[in-house]
Design an enzyme around this catalytic site. Sequence first.
Site, PDB file in Angstrom:
ATOM      1  CG  ASP A   1      -1.728   1.206   1.413  1.00  0.00           C
ATOM      2  OD1 ASP A   1      -2.396   1.595   0.444  1.00  0.00           O
ATOM      3  OD2 ASP A   1      -1.705   1.794   2.517  1.00  0.00           O
ATOM      4  CG  LEU A   2       1.550   3.604  -3.000  1.00  0.00           C
ATOM      5  CD1 LEU A   2       1.320   4.468  -4.234  1.00  0.00           C
ATOM      6  CD2 LEU A   2       3.024   3.221  -2.885  1.00  0.00           C
ATOM      7  CG  ASP A   3      -2.055   7.522   0.211  1.00  0.00           C
ATOM      8  OD1 ASP A   3      -0.988   7.893  -0.296  1.00  0.00           O
ATOM      9  OD2 ASP A   3      -3.176   7.786  -0.279  1.00  0.00           O
TER      10      ASP A   3
ATOM     11  CG  ASP B   1      -2.356   2.128   6.588  1.00  0.00           C
ATOM     12  OD1 ASP B   1      -3.236   2.803   7.141  1.00  0.00           O
ATOM     13  OD2 ASP B   1      -2.236   2.063   5.348  1.00  0.00           O
TER      14      ASP B   1
END
Length: 235
Positions: free
Chosen positions: A16-18, A188
């Site tokens: 995941d990025l954010d 997250d």
Amino acid sequence: MKYYRPVRPFKAISFDLDDTLYDNHPIIKKAESAIIEHLNNSYPELAQLTQKQWLLYKDLIAKEFPELQHDVSLWRIKTLTRVMTIYGIPQFKAVEYAKHAFSEFLKLRSDFTVPLESIQLLEKLAESYPVIAITNGNVDEFQIRLHDKFKFILKAGDGLKAKPHADLFIEAARRLNIEVSDILHVGDHLISDVYGAQNNGAQAVWFNPNQQSLNGARLLPTVEISHLDHLYKLL
């Protein structure tokens, strides 16, 4: 580092990025405030638009077109267009202005530097595995200089439903010519990342730097980590 299940062999790592490779909350908060100021100053008709009003219109559009929640960029553009027409801007101008305003927002929400530790981690992992990104967000990977750190980046939208739906995981496996079960996904969010991965056959590493509880989880992750460099132990 906490294990909830045995880690199976895997052939690729997805991120995941954010809020996984960088803290996105203050970035988005600042961008949302700045874009309202930009709208206030750029379009006389929107001089009195407030953050609260914007959020109400955004929620209204989501209720009217629930499928837009799978494409946050299109959702924002349609909300901008609707707000502009409501405030008196002609439709044909609103369509054009909305695209310009969205471009401005994208610059604002991508105005940050990814921590060096995250960059180094991606580079190190890529020596052993294909490393990809799977995101529901719309950050500009070129502006934040992550475009060359992944084999590819998949974003929700353009016919691909957002996590926790299977679409992004299936498409990632197809492009890598592997099974979804061969993917180790790092993220997250307990629903979009952990449940999304586990429910669709992948393994999930829950990145939990703030020591949050598992309340609200639908499925347990494979592993829980509080620092990204714990991933080295899985190699």
